[in-house]
Write a protein that holds these residues in place. Structure first.
Motif, mmCIF file in Angstrom:
data_model
loop_
_atom_site.group_PDB
_atom_site.id
_atom_site.type_symbol
_atom_site.label_atom_id
_atom_site.label_comp_id
_atom_site.label_asym_id
_atom_site.label_seq_id
_atom_site.Cartn_x
_atom_site.Cartn_y
_atom_site.Cartn_z
ATOM 1 N N SER A 1 0.891 -1.126 0.064
ATOM 2 C CA SER A 1 -0.031 -0.009 0.148
ATOM 3 C C SER A 1 0.760 1.515 -0.122
ATOM 4 O O SER A 1 2.123 1.194 0.143
ATOM 5 C CB SER A 1 -0.872 0.112 1.213
ATOM 6 O OG SER A 1 -0.229 0.735 2.347
ATOM 7 N N THR A 2 0.168 2.376 -0.074
ATOM 8 C CA THR A 2 1.162 3.593 -0.283
ATOM 9 C C THR A 2 0.644 4.466 1.068
ATOM 10 O O THR A 2 0.777 5.699 1.244
ATOM 11 C CB THR A 2 0.545 4.594 -1.417
ATOM 12 O OG1 THR A 2 -0.788 4.702 -1.462
ATOM 13 C CG2 THR A 2 1.020 3.760 -2.725
ATOM 14 N N SER B 1 11.918 -3.248 -3.488
ATOM 15 C CA SER B 1 11.768 -3.767 -4.933
ATOM 16 C C SER B 1 10.419 -3.324 -5.551
ATOM 17 O O SER B 1 10.290 -3.209 -6.708
ATOM 18 C CB SER B 1 11.988 -5.142 -4.718
ATOM 19 O OG SER B 1 11.639 -5.879 -6.151
ATOM 20 N N GLY B 2 9.479 -3.067 -4.701
ATOM 21 C CA GLY B 2 8.098 -2.816 -5.218
ATOM 22 C C GLY B 2 7.163 -2.262 -4.344
ATOM 23 O O GLY B 2 7.060 -2.268 -3.017
ATOM 24 N N ILE B 3 6.154 -1.429 -4.872
ATOM 25 C CA ILE B 3 5.025 -0.831 -4.044
ATOM 26 C C ILE B 3 3.905 -1.442 -4.950
ATOM 27 O O ILE B 3 3.664 -1.353 -6.180
ATOM 28 C CB ILE B 3 5.201 0.742 -4.240
ATOM 29 C CG1 ILE B 3 6.578 1.180 -3.718
ATOM 30 C CG2 ILE B 3 4.033 1.311 -3.553
ATOM 31 C CD1 ILE B 3 6.657 1.082 -2.177
ATOM 32 N N LEU C 1 -1.387 4.366 -10.462
ATOM 33 C CA LEU C 1 -0.882 5.733 -10.515
ATOM 34 C C LEU C 1 -0.025 6.110 -9.015
ATOM 35 O O LEU C 1 1.011 6.584 -8.879
ATOM 36 C CB LEU C 1 -1.670 6.740 -10.955
ATOM 37 C CG LEU C 1 -2.276 6.582 -12.412
ATOM 38 C CD1 LEU C 1 -3.317 7.936 -12.948
ATOM 39 C CD2 LEU C 1 -1.126 6.831 -13.399
ATOM 40 N N LYS C 2 -0.815 5.770 -8.031
ATOM 41 C CA LYS C 2 -0.301 6.199 -6.807
ATOM 42 C C LYS C 2 0.909 4.959 -6.519
ATOM 43 O O LYS C 2 1.948 5.702 -6.035
ATOM 44 C CB LYS C 2 -1.160 5.722 -5.604
ATOM 45 C CG LYS C 2 -2.334 6.778 -5.580
ATOM 46 C CD LYS C 2 -2.867 6.590 -4.326
ATOM 47 C CE LYS C 2 -4.209 7.514 -4.242
ATOM 48 N NZ LYS C 2 -5.089 7.311 -2.941
ATOM 49 N N ALA C 3 0.888 3.884 -6.701
ATOM 50 C CA ALA C 3 2.001 2.899 -6.653
ATOM 51 C C ALA C 3 3.305 3.365 -7.563
ATOM 52 O O ALA C 3 4.411 3.230 -7.220
ATOM 53 C CB ALA C 3 1.560 1.521 -7.103
ATOM 54 N N GLY D 1 -0.701 -2.457 -9.756
ATOM 55 C CA GLY D 1 -1.992 -2.149 -9.541
ATOM 56 C C GLY D 1 -2.929 -2.728 -8.575
ATOM 57 O O GLY D 1 -4.062 -2.506 -8.550
ATOM 58 N N SER D 2 -2.314 -3.576 -8.142
ATOM 59 C CA SER D 2 -3.023 -4.497 -7.023
ATOM 60 C C SER D 2 -2.069 -5.404 -6.149
ATOM 61 O O SER D 2 -0.977 -5.640 -6.563
ATOM 62 C CB SER D 2 -4.036 -5.813 -7.906
ATOM 63 O OG SER D 2 -2.998 -6.647 -8.295
#
Length: 87
Positions: free
Chosen positions: A7-8, A29-31, A37-39, A53-54
């Motif tokens: 999550s952000t 490594s990832g969000i 777009l937020k990620a 996106g999920s």
């Protein structure tokens, strides 16, 4: 160790992600976000190579070794179990 953040949320962005980036034995490594777009924005801000996106997409990624889950407390069990099931 390649971290993914599920999550952000503010605590992740202000406290945990900077700590991951500063750690000698960790890589961001990832969000993941329900909003790609937020990620992408958070991943770009911290230099993470992957934005998802999920939450499910991040858990399925071979580029993530473990996750930090800054979701509401009521969702911790659900997403911890899904992360464990994903390996």
């Amino acid at each position: 160790f390649r971290w993914g953040v599920l999550s952000t949320a503010k605590i992740g962005v202000t406290a945990v992600i900077p700590a991951i980036c500063d750690a000698e034995n960790s890589v961001l490594s990832g969000i993941a976000s329900r909003d790609l777009l937020k990620a992408r924005a958070v991943a770009g801000r911290f230099g993470a190579p992957h934005a998802f996106g999920s939450y499910e997409a991040m858990l399925a990624s071979a580029d993530i070794d473990g996750v930090y889950i800054p979701l509401p407390t009521s969702q911790h069990v659900e997403w911890s179990l899904k992360a464990a099931e994903a390996g």
